[in-house]
Design a protein around this motif. Structure first.
Motif, mmCIF file in Angstrom:
data_model
loop_
_atom_site.group_PDB
_atom_site.id
_atom_site.type_symbol
_atom_site.label_atom_id
_atom_site.label_comp_id
_atom_site.label_asym_id
_atom_site.label_seq_id
_atom_site.Cartn_x
_atom_site.Cartn_y
_atom_site.Cartn_z
ATOM 1 N N GLY A 1 -7.515 -54.418 -14.162
ATOM 2 C CA GLY A 1 -7.060 -54.293 -15.539
ATOM 3 C C GLY A 1 -6.444 -55.566 -16.089
ATOM 4 O O GLY A 1 -5.944 -55.583 -17.210
ATOM 5 N N THR A 2 -6.472 -56.652 -15.304
ATOM 6 C CA THR A 2 -5.948 -57.941 -15.730
ATOM 7 C C THR A 2 -7.014 -59.006 -15.518
ATOM 8 O O THR A 2 -8.015 -58.778 -14.833
ATOM 9 C CB THR A 2 -4.681 -58.327 -14.936
ATOM 10 O OG1 THR A 2 -5.016 -58.433 -13.538
ATOM 11 C CG2 THR A 2 -3.599 -57.275 -15.107
ATOM 12 N N SER A 3 -6.773 -60.203 -16.081
ATOM 13 C CA SER A 3 -7.673 -61.358 -15.907
ATOM 14 C C SER A 3 -9.117 -61.006 -16.247
ATOM 15 O O SER A 3 -10.050 -61.416 -15.556
ATOM 16 C CB SER A 3 -7.579 -61.886 -14.469
ATOM 17 O OG SER A 3 -6.259 -62.277 -14.163
ATOM 18 N N GLY A 4 -9.300 -60.238 -17.312
ATOM 19 C CA GLY A 4 -10.637 -59.899 -17.776
ATOM 20 C C GLY A 4 -11.272 -58.718 -17.094
ATOM 21 O O GLY A 4 -12.388 -58.320 -17.460
ATOM 22 N N GLN A 5 -10.603 -58.133 -16.096
ATOM 23 C CA GLN A 5 -11.199 -57.038 -15.348
ATOM 24 C C GLN A 5 -11.000 -55.689 -16.036
ATOM 25 O O GLN A 5 -10.072 -55.493 -16.816
ATOM 26 C CB GLN A 5 -10.614 -56.974 -13.933
ATOM 27 C CG GLN A 5 -10.902 -58.198 -13.089
ATOM 28 C CD GLN A 5 -10.517 -57.982 -11.627
ATOM 29 O OE1 GLN A 5 -10.617 -56.882 -11.083
ATOM 30 N NE2 GLN A 5 -10.071 -59.050 -10.990
ATOM 31 N N LEU A 6 -11.894 -54.742 -15.706
ATOM 32 C CA LEU A 6 -11.709 -53.365 -16.119
ATOM 33 C C LEU A 6 -10.521 -52.775 -15.357
ATOM 34 O O LEU A 6 -10.086 -53.331 -14.341
ATOM 35 C CB LEU A 6 -12.951 -52.537 -15.814
ATOM 36 C CG LEU A 6 -14.138 -52.595 -16.790
ATOM 37 C CD1 LEU A 6 -14.735 -53.991 -16.879
ATOM 38 C CD2 LEU A 6 -15.205 -51.584 -16.376
ATOM 39 N N LEU A 7 -10.017 -51.649 -15.824
ATOM 40 C CA LEU A 7 -8.986 -50.918 -15.093
ATOM 41 C C LEU A 7 -9.686 -49.881 -14.227
ATOM 42 O O LEU A 7 -10.192 -48.872 -14.721
ATOM 43 C CB LEU A 7 -7.995 -50.252 -16.048
ATOM 44 C CG LEU A 7 -6.904 -49.408 -15.379
ATOM 45 C CD1 LEU A 7 -6.054 -50.264 -14.438
ATOM 46 C CD2 LEU A 7 -6.029 -48.729 -16.422
ATOM 47 N N GLY A 8 -9.737 -50.137 -12.912
ATOM 48 C CA GLY A 8 -10.460 -49.272 -11.999
ATOM 49 C C GLY A 8 -9.673 -48.032 -11.610
ATOM 50 O O GLY A 8 -8.441 -47.977 -11.728
ATOM 51 N N LEU A 9 -10.373 -47.037 -11.104
ATOM 52 C CA LEU A 9 -9.766 -45.750 -10.778
ATOM 53 C C LEU A 9 -8.683 -45.874 -9.711
ATOM 54 O O LEU A 9 -7.697 -45.129 -9.735
ATOM 55 C CB LEU A 9 -10.854 -44.782 -10.301
ATOM 56 C CG LEU A 9 -11.963 -44.477 -11.319
ATOM 57 C CD1 LEU A 9 -13.004 -43.538 -10.703
ATOM 58 C CD2 LEU A 9 -11.394 -43.880 -12.592
ATOM 59 N N LEU A 10 -8.847 -46.789 -8.761
ATOM 60 C CA LEU A 10 -7.853 -46.948 -7.704
ATOM 61 C C LEU A 10 -6.544 -47.546 -8.218
ATOM 62 O O LEU A 10 -5.528 -47.494 -7.521
ATOM 63 C CB LEU A 10 -8.412 -47.829 -6.578
ATOM 64 C CG LEU A 10 -9.478 -47.195 -5.687
ATOM 65 C CD1 LEU A 10 -10.094 -48.235 -4.759
ATOM 66 C CD2 LEU A 10 -8.887 -46.044 -4.865
ATOM 67 N N ASN A 11 -6.573 -48.115 -9.410
ATOM 68 C CA ASN A 11 -5.395 -48.803 -9.941
ATOM 69 C C ASN A 11 -4.811 -48.130 -11.177
ATOM 70 O O ASN A 11 -4.001 -48.735 -11.880
ATOM 71 C CB ASN A 11 -5.749 -50.263 -10.242
ATOM 72 C CG ASN A 11 -6.121 -51.025 -8.985
ATOM 73 O OD1 ASN A 11 -5.371 -51.023 -8.020
ATOM 74 N ND2 ASN A 11 -7.287 -51.661 -8.992
ATOM 75 N N VAL A 12 -5.209 -46.890 -11.430
ATOM 76 C CA VAL A 12 -4.660 -46.147 -12.567
ATOM 77 C C VAL A 12 -3.262 -45.657 -12.224
ATOM 78 O O VAL A 12 -3.060 -44.962 -11.221
ATOM 79 C CB VAL A 12 -5.577 -44.963 -12.926
ATOM 80 C CG1 VAL A 12 -4.890 -44.034 -13.926
ATOM 81 C CG2 VAL A 12 -6.894 -45.467 -13.499
ATOM 82 N N SER A 13 -2.304 -46.007 -13.048
ATOM 83 C CA SER A 13 -0.923 -45.570 -12.843
ATOM 84 C C SER A 13 -0.825 -44.069 -13.043
ATOM 85 O O SER A 13 -1.359 -43.518 -14.005
ATOM 86 C CB SER A 13 -0.002 -46.298 -13.824
ATOM 87 O OG SER A 13 1.325 -45.841 -13.696
ATOM 88 N N GLY A 14 -0.134 -43.398 -12.137
ATOM 89 C CA GLY A 14 0.049 -41.955 -12.252
ATOM 90 C C GLY A 14 -0.946 -41.141 -11.479
ATOM 91 O O GLY A 14 -0.797 -39.917 -11.368
ATOM 92 N N ALA A 15 -1.991 -41.775 -10.930
ATOM 93 C CA ALA A 15 -2.944 -41.047 -10.085
ATOM 94 C C ALA A 15 -2.258 -40.634 -8.783
ATOM 95 O O ALA A 15 -1.402 -41.356 -8.256
ATOM 96 C CB ALA A 15 -4.164 -41.913 -9.790
#
Length: 324
Positions: free
Chosen positions: A161-175
């Motif tokens: 989710g930083t440096s141009g990247q998508l926000l991937g499922l493993l890095n979603v806050s609250g999962a």
């Protein structure tokens, strides 16, 4: 021109486009310079030329199970509303008495738009003279599309989710996170963690996850499990589909050798993608008769729309499996 009516000039001017659906393409961008002598054997029959082996890659999985939507036409982010407090209904205790009232409250969630791109430089000679029946431009376009599709898959799972990247499922806050710590993991022990993650996600969202996504090495290890009588360990999860995804990372944890397992309710996790643009650009290297093939597209993963739809199993129990 070939017997099919295609001329070398057609190959240079043709632009291939791919559907945003991104069907399972086999990863790894081709090298920056390609197509030297021997790329297609001189005098080889068409059926031999067409048997050329493409790059070795994992295969895309996320785009096969997540709802695909066209990405908004403008902006560097995708933003949508989210209900944080929903209405409720209850029994009216007695006639003509007050009924339950709960007002809706909402917020917004935002996720970044990422650009995925790659290119290949090749000689005009390799492009023009690849041989009758073998369309070099289409082969290179297919390789680029394959690379794009699986890079997208990797971002869907583990983008920061930083440096141009998508926000991937493993890095979603609250999962939900289920930690599996085990120096000597067994299938039976992992099974308990699988059930815990499935229960956690189902309780948080209100219904059981639709998919469990795991690396091929973990799925094969589970299939290798045996019960106390020596029979095959039953790993059925009614209502939940198993999905192998070798695009999941295997370098997680302190030892950088762990994989992760995801339980997801796929319908809650939309993936937004643009149509791919694949271009043949002869002008860029015109002084050396170098032709550039370029691919790019935009994508956004709105996993943070519903963190309750995600549960992940991570820890030392997910180190490289031992088959016995």
């Amino acid at each position: 021109c070939t017997s099919t009516g295609m001329c070398p000039s057609d190959r240079l001017s043709r632009r291939a486009r791919s559907s945003p659906t991104l069907t399972a393409y086999p990863f790894q961008l081709p090298s920056a310079a390609c197509c030297a002598a021997g790329f297609t054997p001189t005098g080889a029959p068409t059926f031999v030329a067409k048997a050329i082996a493409g790059g070795i890659r994992a295969r895309s999985a996320a785009a096969q199970i997540l709802p695909i939507q066209p990405i908004p036409e403008y902006g560097d982010n995708v933003t949508t509303a989210k209900i944080t407090v929903g209405p409720v209904a209850n029994i009216q205790a007695t006639q003509n008495t007050a009924i339950t009232e709960t007002d809706i409250d909402s917020d917004t969630v935002t996720t970044p738009v990422g650009t995925i791109a790659g290119m290949v430089d090749m000689s005009a000679q390799a492009l023009d003279r690849a041989g009758s029946g073998f369309e070099m431009d289409m082969f290179i376009a297919g390789e680029l599309a394959s690379a794009y599709g699986v890079r997208l898959d990797m971002q869907v799972f583990n983008g920061t989710g930083t440096s141009g990247q998508l926000l991937g499922l493993l890095n979603v806050s609250g999962a939900a996170l289920v930690t599996y710590t085990d120096a000597t993991p067994t299938v039976q022990e992992l099974w308990m963690k699988l059930l815990e993650a499935r229960s956690t996600a189902g309780t948080a969202l209100g219904y059981s996850p639709t998919h469990v996504v795991l690396h091929g090495r973990r799925y094969s290890w589970l299939q290798n499990g045996r019960d106390t009588a020596g029979g095959r360990f039953n790993i059925d999860l009614p209502g939940t589909t198993w999905v192998e995804a070798n695009t999941l990372p295997t370098n997680l944890g302190v030892g950088t050798n762990e994989d992760a397992i995801l339980f997801i309710s796929a319908g809650e996790l939309p993936l937004y993608v643009s149509p791919l643009r694949i271009e043949m650009l002869p002008e860029i290297g015109s002084s050396t008769l170098t032709v550039r093939a370029r691919i790019y597209g935009y994508a956004a993963m709105l996993g943070n729309r519903r963190p309750e739809a995600i549960a992940k199993i991570m820890g030392t129990g997910n180190t490289p499996p031992v088959f016995a």
